[in-house]
Design a protein around this motif. Structure first.
Motif, PDB file in Angstrom:
ATOM      1  N   GLY A 183       0.797  -1.225   0.000  1.00  0.00           N
ATOM      2  CA  GLY A 183       0.000   0.000   0.000  1.00  0.00           C
ATOM      3  C   GLY A 183       0.825   1.267   0.000  1.00  0.00           C
ATOM      4  O   GLY A 183       0.271   2.354   0.222  1.00  0.00           O
ATOM      5  N   HIS A 184       2.139   1.168  -0.238  1.00  0.00           N
ATOM      6  CA  HIS A 184       2.981   2.368  -0.205  1.00  0.00           C
ATOM      7  C   HIS A 184       2.697   3.287  -1.388  1.00  0.00           C
ATOM      8  O   HIS A 184       2.756   4.514  -1.248  1.00  0.00           O
ATOM      9  CB  HIS A 184       4.462   1.970  -0.204  1.00  0.00           C
ATOM     10  N   ALA A 185       2.421   2.689  -2.548  1.00  0.00           N
ATOM     11  CA  ALA A 185       2.264   3.505  -3.762  1.00  0.00           C
ATOM     12  C   ALA A 185       1.000   4.354  -3.701  1.00  0.00           C
ATOM     13  O   ALA A 185       1.046   5.578  -3.897  1.00  0.00           O
ATOM     14  CB  ALA A 185       2.256   2.594  -4.999  1.00  0.00           C
ATOM     15  N   TRP A 186      -0.128   3.735  -3.412  1.00  0.00           N
ATOM     16  CA  TRP A 186      -1.369   4.500  -3.441  1.00  0.00           C
ATOM     17  C   TRP A 186      -1.474   5.466  -2.267  1.00  0.00           C
ATOM     18  O   TRP A 186      -2.020   6.566  -2.411  1.00  0.00           O
ATOM     19  CB  TRP A 186      -2.580   3.572  -3.477  1.00  0.00           C
ATOM     20  N   SER A 187      -0.937   5.091  -1.097  1.00  0.00           N
ATOM     21  CA  SER A 187      -1.009   6.007   0.052  1.00  0.00           C
ATOM     22  C   SER A 187      -0.135   7.234  -0.165  1.00  0.00           C
ATOM     23  O   SER A 187      -0.517   8.369   0.179  1.00  0.00           O
ATOM     24  CB  SER A 187      -0.579   5.274   1.328  1.00  0.00           C
ATOM     25  N   GLY A 188       1.066   7.021  -0.777  1.00  0.00           N
ATOM     26  CA  GLY A 188       1.916   8.175  -1.055  1.00  0.00           C
ATOM     27  C   GLY A 188       1.314   9.103  -2.091  1.00  0.00           C
ATOM     28  O   GLY A 188       1.368  10.335  -1.950  1.00  0.00           O
ATOM     29  N   LEU A 189       0.727   8.513  -3.147  1.00  0.00           N
ATOM     30  CA  LEU A 189       0.121   9.350  -4.175  1.00  0.00           C
ATOM     31  C   LEU A 189      -1.116  10.068  -3.653  1.00  0.00           C
ATOM     32  O   LEU A 189      -1.360  11.242  -3.977  1.00  0.00           O
ATOM     33  CB  LEU A 189      -0.238   8.495  -5.389  1.00  0.00           C
ATOM     34  N   LEU A 190      -1.899   9.389  -2.803  1.00  0.00           N
ATOM     35  CA  LEU A 190      -3.093  10.032  -2.251  1.00  0.00           C
ATOM     36  C   LEU A 190      -2.721  11.197  -1.332  1.00  0.00           C
ATOM     37  O   LEU A 190      -3.345  12.269  -1.384  1.00  0.00           O
ATOM     38  CB  LEU A 190      -3.923   8.997  -1.486  1.00  0.00           C
ATOM     39  N   GLY A 191      -1.702  10.994  -0.507  1.00  0.00           N
ATOM     40  CA  GLY A 191      -1.257  12.102   0.346  1.00  0.00           C
ATOM     41  C   GLY A 191      -0.700  13.258  -0.463  1.00  0.00           C
ATOM     42  O   GLY A 191      -0.930  14.433  -0.122  1.00  0.00           O
ATOM     43  N   HIS A 192       0.053  12.931  -1.520  1.00  0.00           N
ATOM     44  CA  HIS A 192       0.594  13.999  -2.364  1.00  0.00           C
ATOM     45  C   HIS A 192      -0.537  14.753  -3.072  1.00  0.00           C
ATOM     46  O   HIS A 192      -0.456  15.988  -3.235  1.00  0.00           O
ATOM     47  CB  HIS A 192       1.554  13.387  -3.393  1.00  0.00           C
ATOM     48  N   TRP A 193      -1.571  14.042  -3.480  1.00  0.00           N
ATOM     49  CA  TRP A 193      -2.682  14.699  -4.175  1.00  0.00           C
ATOM     50  C   TRP A 193      -3.410  15.670  -3.266  1.00  0.00           C
ATOM     51  O   TRP A 193      -3.709  16.812  -3.665  1.00  0.00           O
ATOM     52  CB  TRP A 193      -3.632  13.637  -4.718  1.00  0.00           C
ATOM     53  N   TYR A 194      -3.711  15.268  -2.044  1.00  0.00           N
ATOM     54  CA  TYR A 194      -4.446  16.144  -1.128  1.00  0.00           C
ATOM     55  C   TYR A 194      -3.558  17.252  -0.564  1.00  0.00           C
ATOM     56  O   TYR A 194      -4.079  18.256  -0.042  1.00  0.00           O
ATOM     57  CB  TYR A 194      -5.047  15.338   0.020  1.00  0.00           C
ATOM     58  N   ALA A 195      -2.252  17.093  -0.621  1.00  0.00           N
ATOM     59  CA  ALA A 195      -1.367  18.169  -0.165  1.00  0.00           C
ATOM     60  C   ALA A 195      -1.048  19.170  -1.260  1.00  0.00           C
ATOM     61  O   ALA A 195      -0.421  20.196  -1.002  1.00  0.00           O
ATOM     62  CB  ALA A 195      -0.061  17.564   0.364  1.00  0.00           C
ATOM     63  N   LEU A 196      -1.517  18.897  -2.480  1.00  0.00           N
ATOM     64  CA  LEU A 196      -1.156  19.750  -3.619  1.00  0.00           C
ATOM     65  C   LEU A 196      -1.695  21.186  -3.494  1.00  0.00           C
ATOM     66  O   LEU A 196      -0.941  22.139  -3.757  1.00  0.00           O
ATOM     67  CB  LEU A 196      -1.662  19.107  -4.912  1.00  0.00           C
ATOM     68  N   PRO A 197      -2.959  21.437  -3.093  1.00  0.00           N
ATOM     69  CA  PRO A 197      -3.403  22.845  -2.945  1.00  0.00           C
ATOM     70  C   PRO A 197      -2.585  23.621  -1.920  1.00  0.00           C
ATOM     71  O   PRO A 197      -2.257  24.793  -2.140  1.00  0.00           O
ATOM     72  CB  PRO A 197      -4.871  22.708  -2.519  1.00  0.00           C
ATOM     73  N   GLY A 198      -2.258  22.984  -0.813  1.00  0.00           N
ATOM     74  CA  GLY A 198      -1.447  23.672   0.194  1.00  0.00           C
ATOM     75  C   GLY A 198      -0.048  23.977  -0.328  1.00  0.00           C
ATOM     76  O   GLY A 198       0.510  25.053  -0.048  1.00  0.00           O
ATOM     77  N   ARG A 199       0.561  23.071  -1.090  1.00  0.00           N
ATOM     78  CA  ARG A 199       1.892  23.334  -1.639  1.00  0.00           C
ATOM     79  C   ARG A 199       1.857  24.465  -2.671  1.00  0.00           C
ATOM     80  O   ARG A 199       2.773  25.295  -2.719  1.00  0.00           O
ATOM     81  CB  ARG A 199       2.444  22.056  -2.269  1.00  0.00           C
ATOM     82  N   ILE A 200       0.808  24.482  -3.482  1.00  0.00           N
ATOM     83  CA  ILE A 200       0.685  25.571  -4.457  1.00  0.00           C
ATOM     84  C   ILE A 200       0.544  26.908  -3.742  1.00  0.00           C
ATOM     85  O   ILE A 200       1.175  27.910  -4.121  1.00  0.00           O
ATOM     86  CB  ILE A 200      -0.504  25.307  -5.392  1.00  0.00           C
ATOM     87  N   ALA A 201      -0.270  26.937  -2.683  1.00  0.00           N
ATOM     88  CA  ALA A 201      -0.449  28.186  -1.932  1.00  0.00           C
ATOM     89  C   ALA A 201       0.851  28.609  -1.257  1.00  0.00           C
ATOM     90  O   ALA A 201       1.175  29.805  -1.197  1.00  0.00           O
ATOM     91  CB  ALA A 201      -1.558  28.008  -0.892  1.00  0.00           C
ATOM     92  N   TRP A 202       1.623  27.648  -0.745  1.00  0.00           N
ATOM     93  CA  TRP A 202       2.883  27.980  -0.077  1.00  0.00           C
ATOM     94  C   TRP A 202       3.892  28.559  -1.075  1.00  0.00           C
ATOM     95  O   TRP A 202       4.576  29.538  -0.770  1.00  0.00           O
ATOM     96  CB  TRP A 202       3.434  26.744   0.606  1.00  0.00           C
ATOM     97  N   ARG A 203       3.979  27.988  -2.250  1.00  0.00           N
ATOM     98  CA  ARG A 203       4.905  28.519  -3.249  1.00  0.00           C
ATOM     99  C   ARG A 203       4.484  29.914  -3.701  1.00  0.00           C
ATOM    100  O   ARG A 203       5.333  30.804  -3.903  1.00  0.00           O
ATOM    101  CB  ARG A 203       4.971  27.580  -4.445  1.00  0.00           C
ATOM    102  N   LEU A 204       3.195  30.112  -3.851  1.00  0.00           N
ATOM    103  CA  LEU A 204       2.714  31.445  -4.236  1.00  0.00           C
ATOM    104  C   LEU A 204       3.005  32.470  -3.146  1.00  0.00           C
ATOM    105  O   LEU A 204       3.442  33.593  -3.437  1.00  0.00           O
ATOM    106  CB  LEU A 204       1.210  31.377  -4.523  1.00  0.00           C
ATOM    107  N   LEU A 205       2.777  32.076  -1.893  1.00  0.00           N
ATOM    108  CA  LEU A 205       3.049  32.994  -0.782  1.00  0.00           C
ATOM    109  C   LEU A 205       4.537  33.301  -0.681  1.00  0.00           C
ATOM    110  O   LEU A 205       4.923  34.449  -0.411  1.00  0.00           O
ATOM    111  CB  LEU A 205       2.533  32.377   0.522  1.00  0.00           C
ATOM    112  N   ARG A 206       5.391  32.335  -0.901  1.00  0.00           N
ATOM    113  CA  ARG A 206       6.839  32.577  -0.816  1.00  0.00           C
ATOM    114  C   ARG A 206       7.302  33.496  -1.945  1.00  0.00           C
ATOM    115  O   ARG A 206       8.164  34.361  -1.742  1.00  0.00           O
ATOM    116  CB  ARG A 206       7.581  31.238  -0.891  1.00  0.00           C
TER     117      ARG A 206
END
Length: 445
Positions: free
Chosen positions: A288-311
């Motif tokens: 289950g490493h592949a799908w759990s990592g991809l799922l976490g990366h998918w749901y963290a994507l809006p926050g990462r985009i906002a962090w890069r924009l803020l920086r």
């Protein structure tokens, strides 16, 4: 006055002994007639012999024979008798010939030392890491995949990122009015796309830069994949095989059904080592490493985009404030600090957890790699996987030397890895992975 020398008396001459009766009688001598005395003349002493005359220096030495004189010829020895035959006399050995060994004492010749032969090419069946892929399927396990502790840990560690992304999506939904709630629900339901086959294919093609294998590549991959899934009891047709055009040794397990290998691993590795690589990636899917990592990366994507924009915006404003001297910089710092304090206070310090999330996620990633290594080793690919790790380690060292040479350091000593870089690494180092394989590499007792 000189005295005349005294004259010794004259003794009568001896008459000898009595004569032999048969000898002739000799008449006695007549006594001398006295007469006038003659003067005595002393007898003359005989002259002493003169010493021999030695040759003087002027005497010439006797002439020695010159070189022209021929030496006297000496008589030659008798010739050895001629043996019968026309050939010369046989040559007698100077040393005695060794006795022929007896049959029981004959020593066997020493065994030949093993010669170091060249390693066969990877595609050769004589390669030590070549495996037979001709056997059929043995069994199919009822439990095709599960979620182990590292998969649960990855999901929990992505929870702060998920909450930050939820806040970002909620802020954006405020601008949509009544449709804002629909945006939030659509974003929450988008996680199911991780297991959607067309979406997986799009991610593999555009995000991971993978492609479908050619018929020749598929003819190499499918027998090896069947052997791996047969040993694991997994239905191999549930997964898709992909290829990445790369000159590095690597593989990837993405989404829920993607197994990708590089062209280097496909063309340069023996099928046993290729099977070890694919068994490692199968371990990521089974755990289950592949799908759990991809799922976490998918749901963290809006926050990462906002962090890069803020920086980016913060950096731009900082450069603008430097134009207004120190007062502008101080004012900018106060504004940014106030906003950060308000955000942390409102979210109960949750943003502070984001500072430690990269280190925790990297630790979970290293643990998942070790679990995938054990999965491949349990299927019987431990020696092949150790050989792959050795090649991967040599490739990393060569790349490091190339970077140093390109930087102008002349291929000097390798730069020491810092503690922060080790903590942020998603893969364990070579020695750690090889240490965890020792229990599978030791011969069975």
């Amino acid at each position: 006055m000189t005295q005349p020398p005294s004259i010794p008396p004259e003794y009568p001459e001896p008459t000898g002994g009595p004569a032999h009766p048969d000898a002739a009688q000799v008449p006695p001598a007549r006594p001398p007639v006295p007469g006038p005395r003659q003067p005595h003349i002393p007898p003359q002493e005989p002259p002493y012999p003169q010493p021999p005359q030695y040759p003087t220096a002027a005497a010439q030495p006797p002439p020695y024979p010159t070189a022209a004189a021929q030496p006297p010829s000496y008589p030659t020895g008798p010739q050895p008798p001629q043996y019968p035959g026309t050939g010369p006399a046989p040559h007698y050995p100077s040393a005695p010939q060794p006795q022929p060994p007896y049959p029981h004492a004959a020593a066997a010749p020493p065994p030949p030392y093993p010669q170091t032969s060249a390693v066969p090419p990877p595609a050769s069946p004589l390669h030590p890491h070549h495996i037979d892929t001709a056997r059929g399927r043995v069994h199919v396990s009822s439990r095709q995949r599960h979620t182990d502790a590292t998969a649960f840990g990855s999901l929990l560690l992505h929870l702060p990122n998920f909450l930050c992304s939820l806040v970002v999506v909620a802020l954006v939904s405020l601008f949509l009015g009544d449709f804002g709630l629909l945006l939030i629900l659509a974003w929450l339901a988008s996680g199911a796309l991780v297991f959607h086959r067309p979406t997986e294919s799009a991610l593999a093609r555009h995000l991971l830069r993978l492609r479908y294998p050619t018929p020749q590549e598929r003819a190499t991959l499918e027998p090896v994949w069947r052997e791996v899934t047969a040993r694991a009891g997994i239905e191999g047709r549930a997964y898709e095989l992909w290829v990445e055009d790369s000159d590095s040794l690597n593989a990837v397990a993405a989404a829920g059904h993607i197994v990708g290998v590089t062209s280097f691993a496909l063309n340069r590795l023996p099928n046993g080592e290729l099977a070890a690589v694919m068994a490692h990636e199968l371990g990521h899917h089974v755990g289950g490493h592949a799908w759990s990592g991809l799922l976490g990366h998918w749901y963290a994507l809006p926050g990462r985009i906002a962090w890069r924009l803020l920086r980016t915006v913060t950096g731009f404003l900082f450069h603008v404030s430097r134009a207004f001297s120190c007062i502008g910089v101080a004012f900018f710092g106060l504004c940014v600090g106030g906003i950060a304090f308000a955000t942390i206070s409102t979210l109960y310090g949750l943003p502070l957890l984001l500072l430690g999330m990269p280190y925790a996620l990297a630790a979970v990633g290293r643990r998942s790699e070790l679990r995938a290594d054990r999965h491949a080793a349990a299927l019987g690919f431990a020696p092949m996987l150790a050989a792959v790790l050795e090649k991967l380690h040599q490739q990393e060292q060569a790349q490091e030397q190339a970077r140093l040479a390109a930087a102008g350091q002349g291929g000097g000593a390798r730069m020491k890895e810092t503690a922060a870089s080790r903590l942020l690494s998603s893969h364990p180092d070579y020695h750690t992975r090889l240490h965890h394989l020792q229990e599978y590499l030791q011969p069975a007792r």
